[in-house]
Design a protein around this motif. Structure first.
Motif, mmCIF file in Angstrom:
data_model
loop_
_atom_site.group_PDB
_atom_site.id
_atom_site.type_symbol
_atom_site.label_atom_id
_atom_site.label_comp_id
_atom_site.label_asym_id
_atom_site.label_seq_id
_atom_site.Cartn_x
_atom_site.Cartn_y
_atom_site.Cartn_z
ATOM 1 N N VAL A 1 0.832 -1.201 0.000
ATOM 2 C CA VAL A 1 0.000 0.000 0.000
ATOM 3 C C VAL A 1 0.867 1.251 0.000
ATOM 4 O O VAL A 1 0.629 2.201 -0.753
ATOM 5 C CB VAL A 1 -0.960 0.001 1.220
ATOM 6 C CG1 VAL A 1 -1.578 1.379 1.418
ATOM 7 C CG2 VAL A 1 -2.042 -1.040 1.029
ATOM 8 N N VAL A 2 1.904 1.264 0.844
ATOM 9 C CA VAL A 2 2.794 2.426 0.909
ATOM 10 C C VAL A 2 3.490 2.650 -0.424
ATOM 11 O O VAL A 2 3.559 3.780 -0.933
ATOM 12 C CB VAL A 2 3.830 2.254 2.042
ATOM 13 C CG1 VAL A 2 4.895 3.341 1.972
ATOM 14 C CG2 VAL A 2 3.146 2.283 3.396
ATOM 15 N N ALA A 3 4.010 1.557 -1.011
ATOM 16 C CA ALA A 3 4.721 1.681 -2.283
ATOM 17 C C ALA A 3 3.808 2.192 -3.393
ATOM 18 O O ALA A 3 4.167 3.103 -4.149
ATOM 19 C CB ALA A 3 5.333 0.333 -2.676
ATOM 20 N N LEU A 4 2.606 1.606 -3.500
ATOM 21 C CA LEU A 4 1.663 2.032 -4.538
ATOM 22 C C LEU A 4 1.196 3.469 -4.312
ATOM 23 O O LEU A 4 1.008 4.223 -5.275
ATOM 24 C CB LEU A 4 0.463 1.087 -4.563
ATOM 25 C CG LEU A 4 0.716 -0.322 -5.108
ATOM 26 C CD1 LEU A 4 -0.522 -1.191 -4.925
ATOM 27 C CD2 LEU A 4 1.114 -0.270 -6.582
ATOM 28 N N ALA A 5 1.021 3.844 -3.044
ATOM 29 C CA ALA A 5 0.589 5.206 -2.739
ATOM 30 C C ALA A 5 1.662 6.225 -3.117
ATOM 31 O O ALA A 5 1.350 7.323 -3.601
ATOM 32 C CB ALA A 5 0.231 5.330 -1.261
ATOM 33 N N ILE A 6 2.929 5.874 -2.908
ATOM 34 C CA ILE A 6 4.014 6.790 -3.287
ATOM 35 C C ILE A 6 4.082 6.927 -4.801
ATOM 36 O O ILE A 6 4.136 8.040 -5.342
ATOM 37 C CB ILE A 6 5.368 6.298 -2.730
ATOM 38 C CG1 ILE A 6 5.382 6.415 -1.209
ATOM 39 C CG2 ILE A 6 6.519 7.107 -3.328
ATOM 40 C CD1 ILE A 6 6.629 5.857 -0.562
ATOM 41 N N GLN B 1 -5.394 -0.406 19.370
ATOM 42 C CA GLN B 1 -4.154 -1.187 19.396
ATOM 43 C C GLN B 1 -3.749 -1.638 17.992
ATOM 44 O O GLN B 1 -2.584 -1.546 17.604
ATOM 45 C CB GLN B 1 -4.331 -2.396 20.314
ATOM 46 C CG GLN B 1 -4.503 -2.021 21.781
ATOM 47 C CD GLN B 1 -4.896 -3.197 22.647
ATOM 48 O OE1 GLN B 1 -5.346 -4.230 22.148
ATOM 49 N NE2 GLN B 1 -4.738 -3.049 23.957
ATOM 50 N N THR B 2 -4.732 -2.121 17.222
ATOM 51 C CA THR B 2 -4.436 -2.557 15.853
ATOM 52 C C THR B 2 -3.966 -1.382 15.006
ATOM 53 O O THR B 2 -2.985 -1.497 14.253
ATOM 54 C CB THR B 2 -5.684 -3.182 15.212
ATOM 55 O OG1 THR B 2 -6.149 -4.258 16.028
ATOM 56 C CG2 THR B 2 -5.370 -3.703 13.811
ATOM 57 N N GLY B 3 -4.650 -0.256 15.131
ATOM 58 C CA GLY B 3 -4.267 0.925 14.367
ATOM 59 C C GLY B 3 -2.857 1.379 14.680
ATOM 60 O O GLY B 3 -2.095 1.759 13.785
ATOM 61 N N ALA B 4 -2.476 1.328 15.966
ATOM 62 C CA ALA B 4 -1.138 1.763 16.364
ATOM 63 C C ALA B 4 -0.058 0.874 15.756
ATOM 64 O O ALA B 4 0.985 1.358 15.295
ATOM 65 C CB ALA B 4 -1.024 1.770 17.885
ATOM 66 N N ILE B 5 -0.299 -0.442 15.745
ATOM 67 C CA ILE B 5 0.701 -1.365 15.199
ATOM 68 C C ILE B 5 0.822 -1.201 13.687
ATOM 69 O O ILE B 5 1.928 -1.158 13.132
ATOM 70 C CB ILE B 5 0.351 -2.818 15.561
ATOM 71 C CG1 ILE B 5 0.414 -3.015 17.078
ATOM 72 C CG2 ILE B 5 1.306 -3.783 14.873
ATOM 73 C CD1 ILE B 5 -0.054 -4.375 17.541
ATOM 74 N N VAL B 6 -0.322 -1.104 12.996
ATOM 75 C CA VAL B 6 -0.282 -0.907 11.537
ATOM 76 C C VAL B 6 0.427 0.402 11.213
ATOM 77 O O VAL B 6 1.239 0.484 10.285
ATOM 78 C CB VAL B 6 -1.706 -0.917 10.954
ATOM 79 C CG1 VAL B 6 -1.689 -0.522 9.479
ATOM 80 C CG2 VAL B 6 -2.328 -2.301 11.115
ATOM 81 N N LYS B 7 0.136 1.429 11.990
ATOM 82 C CA LYS B 7 0.790 2.714 11.776
ATOM 83 C C LYS B 7 2.292 2.607 11.979
ATOM 84 O O LYS B 7 3.082 3.219 11.262
ATOM 85 C CB LYS B 7 0.192 3.748 12.739
ATOM 86 C CG LYS B 7 0.868 5.108 12.699
ATOM 87 C CD LYS B 7 0.723 5.745 11.341
ATOM 88 C CE LYS B 7 1.464 7.067 11.303
ATOM 89 N NZ LYS B 7 1.426 7.650 9.951
ATOM 90 N N LEU B 8 2.701 1.805 12.967
ATOM 91 C CA LEU B 8 4.124 1.604 13.229
ATOM 92 C C LEU B 8 4.830 1.031 12.006
ATOM 93 O O LEU B 8 5.949 1.432 11.671
ATOM 94 C CB LEU B 8 4.313 0.686 14.437
ATOM 95 C CG LEU B 8 5.755 0.307 14.794
ATOM 96 C CD1 LEU B 8 6.561 1.538 15.124
ATOM 97 C CD2 LEU B 8 5.779 -0.681 15.954
ATOM 98 N N VAL B 9 4.173 0.084 11.329
ATOM 99 C CA VAL B 9 4.781 -0.500 10.128
ATOM 100 C C VAL B 9 4.951 0.571 9.052
ATOM 101 O O VAL B 9 5.984 0.619 8.361
ATOM 102 C CB VAL B 9 3.933 -1.673 9.597
ATOM 103 C CG1 VAL B 9 4.535 -2.246 8.329
ATOM 104 C CG2 VAL B 9 3.810 -2.760 10.655
ATOM 105 N N LEU C 1 7.899 2.560 9.900
ATOM 106 C CA LEU C 1 9.126 1.809 9.619
ATOM 107 C C LEU C 1 9.527 1.900 8.148
ATOM 108 O O LEU C 1 10.701 1.712 7.812
ATOM 109 C CB LEU C 1 8.952 0.339 10.009
ATOM 110 C CG LEU C 1 9.004 0.012 11.493
ATOM 111 C CD1 LEU C 1 8.623 -1.432 11.739
ATOM 112 C CD2 LEU C 1 10.383 0.289 12.053
ATOM 113 N N MET C 2 8.565 2.170 7.278
ATOM 114 C CA MET C 2 8.868 2.298 5.858
ATOM 115 C C MET C 2 9.671 3.559 5.554
ATOM 116 O O MET C 2 10.259 3.690 4.478
ATOM 117 C CB MET C 2 7.570 2.323 5.040
ATOM 118 C CG MET C 2 6.828 1.008 5.008
ATOM 119 S SD MET C 2 7.735 -0.228 4.066
ATOM 120 C CE MET C 2 7.618 0.468 2.411
ATOM 121 N N LEU C 3 9.711 4.498 6.497
ATOM 122 C CA LEU C 3 10.378 5.773 6.253
ATOM 123 C C LEU C 3 11.864 5.589 5.951
ATOM 124 O O LEU C 3 12.393 6.198 5.013
ATOM 125 C CB LEU C 3 10.186 6.691 7.467
ATOM 126 C CG LEU C 3 10.747 8.103 7.363
ATOM 127 C CD1 LEU C 3 10.175 8.824 6.159
ATOM 128 C CD2 LEU C 3 10.454 8.879 8.641
#
Length: 356
Positions: A119-124, A229-237, A240-242
């Motif tokens: 998702v991050v790659a396609l969004a960029i 909790q789920t949102g925080a972990i997904v956000k952490l990933v 990490l992509m930064l």
């Protein structure tokens, strides 16, 4: 003509660094003061609404740019303002790596982890393509795309020195993604209810679409603690992509030979991966290995926040707000479309990967 060589006093080498620090002091104090005011305003927001709708980082850059609208810093202030906007920001990004651990990330499972990366790659890629289609300069298009895809202001701030973006481009990208960030926070609970999502799905939606971590918590909170909790972990990933994204951008910039020419000896390490990204990845590895004690994390996070606030204030002071306004309509359109793109990608991920 003979040039007289006067002996250099022995104490001159001692006062050189002190003189350099003295030159920086007025601008650094000004930037820090504006950052402190911004943080105070964020605390007031939190007291009134239980969470800040506009981050202190955004307030800092708006205050700096607002002051610049009426006053242009003289040579007394400029060195420290520039130091705050660049060097302090790089140090803050580097130290941020110590606050990130990979332990909770692996609990998401390999499929969802790969989906988040996708998702991050396609969004960029998609956001950059939109920016170029609307006629934005490459750096501006990339800033908006990375801000939407990764973590808003922090991603823009981290990517900017890697691609050597102009201050006014950074300010414009941060300004527009800040506004969109607030709208996305309001949109997530409504979309989750409309789609009939459970707490886990709402958490994934918030983690994939909202920019700042506090905003992720605010967006997921209506669905309950599991969503938070789920949102925080997904956000952490996403955060990490930064590091990898900045590394790839540095490699691409080096591969294009920017700053090179005949006689160039090839890419240098600091062009491929800026020092602060290298330190970020090292500290992240140390944190994951348990080499960084938990007790140092709260003061470290406070220090990172303080430096970033001062950096954003300095960035605002370096920007002509009139130039940001002139860049407005196209940047706003690209930022909005990029936000819609990542929402669409997030919904597709939830529907295809998470069980009904």
């Amino acid at each position: 003509m003979t040039i007289a060589h006067h002996p250099v006093p022995a104490h001159a080498s001692l006062f050189g660094p002190l003189h350099g620090m003295a030159r920086l002091l007025p601008g650094v104090l000004l930037s820090a003061g504006i950052g402190a005011i911004a943080f105070g305003l964020q605390l007031i927001e939190t007291a009134l609404f239980s969470h800040p709708w506009i981050e202190g980082l955004v307030i800092a850059i708006l205050l700096g740019a607002g002051l610049r609208l009426f006053w242009t810093p003289s040579s007394l202030w400029t060195p420290g303002v520039q130091f705050s906007a660049k060097t302090l920001l790089e140090v803050a990004v580097a130290l941020l790596g110590a606050t990130v651990s990979g332990a909770a990330v692996m609990a998401l499972g390999p499929v969802l982890l790969l989906a988040i990366v996708g998702v991050v790659a396609l969004a960029i890629v998609g956001g950059y393509a939109l920016g170029r289609a609307f006629g934005l300069p490459p750096a501006m298009a990339l800033l908006v795309a990375c801000g939407n895809a990764i973590c808003g202001n922090s991603a823009i701030a981290a990517v900017a020195p890697v691609i050597e973006a102009e201050g006014q481009d950074v300010a414009a990208a941060i300004g527009f993604t800040a506004v969109l960030g607030i709208l996305v926070v309001l949109l997530v609970p409504a979309v989750g209810a409309l789609m009939g999502f459970d707490a886990t799905k709402v958490g994934v939606l918030a983690g994939l679409t909202v920019y700042a971590v506090p905003q992720v918590l605010a967006a997921a909170a209506p669905a309950g603690m599991l969503a938070v909790q789920t949102g925080a972990i997904v956000k952490l990933v996403r955060v990490l992509m930064l590091g990898p994204v900045c590394l790839v951008l540095g490699l691409m910039r080096s591969a294009k030979g920017e700053g090179g020419g005949e006689g160039a000896k090839g890419p240098k390490l600091h062009h491929m991966a800026p020092w602060f990204i290298i330190v970020f990845l090292i500290l992240m590895g140390l944190r994951s290995a348990g080499a960084i004690p938990e007790v140092v994390l709260p003061p470290l996070q406070a220090g990172v926040t303080a430096m970033t606030l001062a950096a954003m204030a300095g960035l605002g002071l370096m920007v002509d707000p009139r130039a940001v306004v002139r860049a407005g309509p196209r940047v706003a359109a690209v930022a909005a479309l990029s936000a819609l793109l990542i929402v669409a990608l997030a919904l597709a991920t939830i529907v295809l990967i998470l069980p009904a």
